[in-house]
Design an enzyme around this catalytic site. Structure first.
Site, PDB file in Angstrom:
ATOM      1  N   SER A  24       1.241  -1.047  -0.100  1.00  0.00           N
ATOM      2  CA  SER A  24       0.178   0.098   0.559  1.00  0.00           C
ATOM      3  C   SER A  24       0.836   0.886  -0.204  1.00  0.00           C
ATOM      4  O   SER A  24       0.383   2.307   0.213  1.00  0.00           O
ATOM      5  CB  SER A  24      -0.402   0.322   1.503  1.00  0.00           C
ATOM      6  N   GLU A  70      -6.874  -0.916  -6.850  1.00  0.00           N
ATOM      7  CA  GLU A  70      -6.065  -0.302  -7.917  1.00  0.00           C
ATOM      8  C   GLU A  70      -4.658  -1.683  -8.556  1.00  0.00           C
ATOM      9  O   GLU A  70      -4.201  -1.567  -7.523  1.00  0.00           O
ATOM     10  CB  GLU A  70      -5.104   0.854  -6.582  1.00  0.00           C
ATOM     11  N   ASN A  85      -4.507   6.313  -1.049  1.00  0.00           N
ATOM     12  CA  ASN A  85      -3.343   6.774   0.018  1.00  0.00           C
ATOM     13  C   ASN A  85      -2.341   8.069  -0.021  1.00  0.00           C
ATOM     14  O   ASN A  85      -2.338   8.818   1.002  1.00  0.00           O
ATOM     15  CB  ASN A  85      -2.225   5.920   0.576  1.00  0.00           C
TER      16      ASN A  85
END
Length: 354
Positions: A163, A196, A234
């Site tokens: 991530s 994603e 993020n």
């Protein structure tokens, strides 16, 4: 036509279940833009994220091998997957719950492997895709993919569920540079629709399209992104949380007013401090520190002093169930605490994504 032949040998309930499963798989595979060609998937990491990926892949008709260092983790993952599927089965009309659960579980095999203890692992030759969902540690990922690169078929695609780490750095030591990419799922994977798909500099267009189509076949909403820090979610979320803390440090506004403003003014279901309380300060600090080391000239990646101080003191938020939840101090005098009740979808969306 497979579903119609099943009718001759199965009961009506079994037929209905089997027909639904077969048709769901056929529709997801045949009516996406282009089939991925992926059938066999290996997931490394049996934690919440890895087991969730394995479950959804199996539900989507893929054959899955779930791999972890510890036998106990794999046993817990199997229990977690079964419990999750049993909840789904309760929503099925006139379908034997055991039939539904067992049919999905039968697609998931488990294997134990620790790259710290062994330098060889026999990747099954039919494996089309390997998804890594282990700890967010670059050395650990390098070690794992070094082993896998030596044993996996030349056609096997490597994907990471990171991530925050650069995809290009994770795969810099592998030989198959055109067959790598990022698949960033959100937790809990069975519930969260977003995926994603990240394209590194070396990722070929063919590989990228296969990963995107694979995500579609898993019934995810795919968004495409380059290999940029934090990808999309993020990259926008973490600096926003940090800036909220900096506003408080400057005395621009009080904590409750910042939270209220973002909920009522921007339509966010939670304010930034409420969200930090759930995400955990240690998580946010780790992400920001990694980004600021790689991009020292970007001020939005700087770790706020207050956030760093509280994380060092072990005041991480509600995730640790400490005596006090998320606390922000001004001159070590004022302490504020949030108590949040009920479920909030934004928390579910991000608490395991960063």
């Amino acid at each position: 036509m497979e579903g119609f032949f099943i009718f001759k040998t199965f009961s009506s309930q079994q037929f209905l279940f089997s027909f639904k499963v077969e048709m769901t798989t056929l529709i997801s595979r045949r009516f996406c833009h282009q089939p991925s060609g992926i059938k066999n998937v290996a997931v490394f990491g049996g934690g919440l994220m890895g087991s969730g990926i394995a479950q959804v892949a199996a539900q989507s008709g893929f054959n899955v091998t779930l791999v972890d260092q510890q036998k106990k983790v794999l046993e817990d993952a199997q229990k977690r997957i079964r419990q999750s599927l049993e909840k789904v089965a309760k929503k099925q009309d006139k379908v034997e719950q055991s039939e539904f659960v067992d049919s999905i579980i039968s697609r998931i095999d488990t294997e134990q492997f620790d790259a710290n203890k062994s330098s060889t692992f026999a990747v099954r030759p039919e494996t089309d895709l390997i998804i890594e969902a282990i700890v967010e540690n670059m050395d650990a990922k390098h070690k794992l993919f070094s082993v896998l690169d030596a044993s996996a078929s030349e056609k096997t695609i490597f994907a990471t569920n990171t991530s925050s780490l650069p995809v290009v750095e994770i795969f810099k030591h592998v030989k198959r540079q055109s067959l790598v990419g990022g698949l960033h799922y959100f937790n809990p994977v069975p519930m969260m629709k977003l995926l994603e798909v990240v394209k590194a500099e070396s990722t070929s267009e063919e590989t990228f399209e296969k990963l995107c189509n694979f995500g579609t076949e898993m019934n995810k909403t795919v968004v495409k992104c380059k290999d940029t820090p934090g990808f999309i979610v993020n990259r926008l979320l973490v600096p926003y949380l940090a800036e909220a803390v900096r506003m408080l440090e400057r005395g621009d506004a009080e904590m409750k007013d910042i939270d209220t403003a973002m909920k009522l003014g921007a339509g966010y279901p939670m304010g930034p401090f409420e969200l930090l309380d759930y995400v955990g300060l240690d998580t946010c600090v780790a992400v920001l520190q990694g980004w600021s080391e790689s991009y020292p000239d970007n001020p939005s990646f700087r770790v706020p002093d207050t956030m760093k101080k509280l994380a060092t003191e072990g005041k991480l938020g509600r995730k640790r169930k400490v005596e006090k939840d998320f606390i922000v101090t001004q001159s070590n005098v004022m302490e504020l605490r949030y108590h949040l009740d009920g479920f909030n979808p934004l928390v579910n969306y991000v608490q395991h994504s960063i």
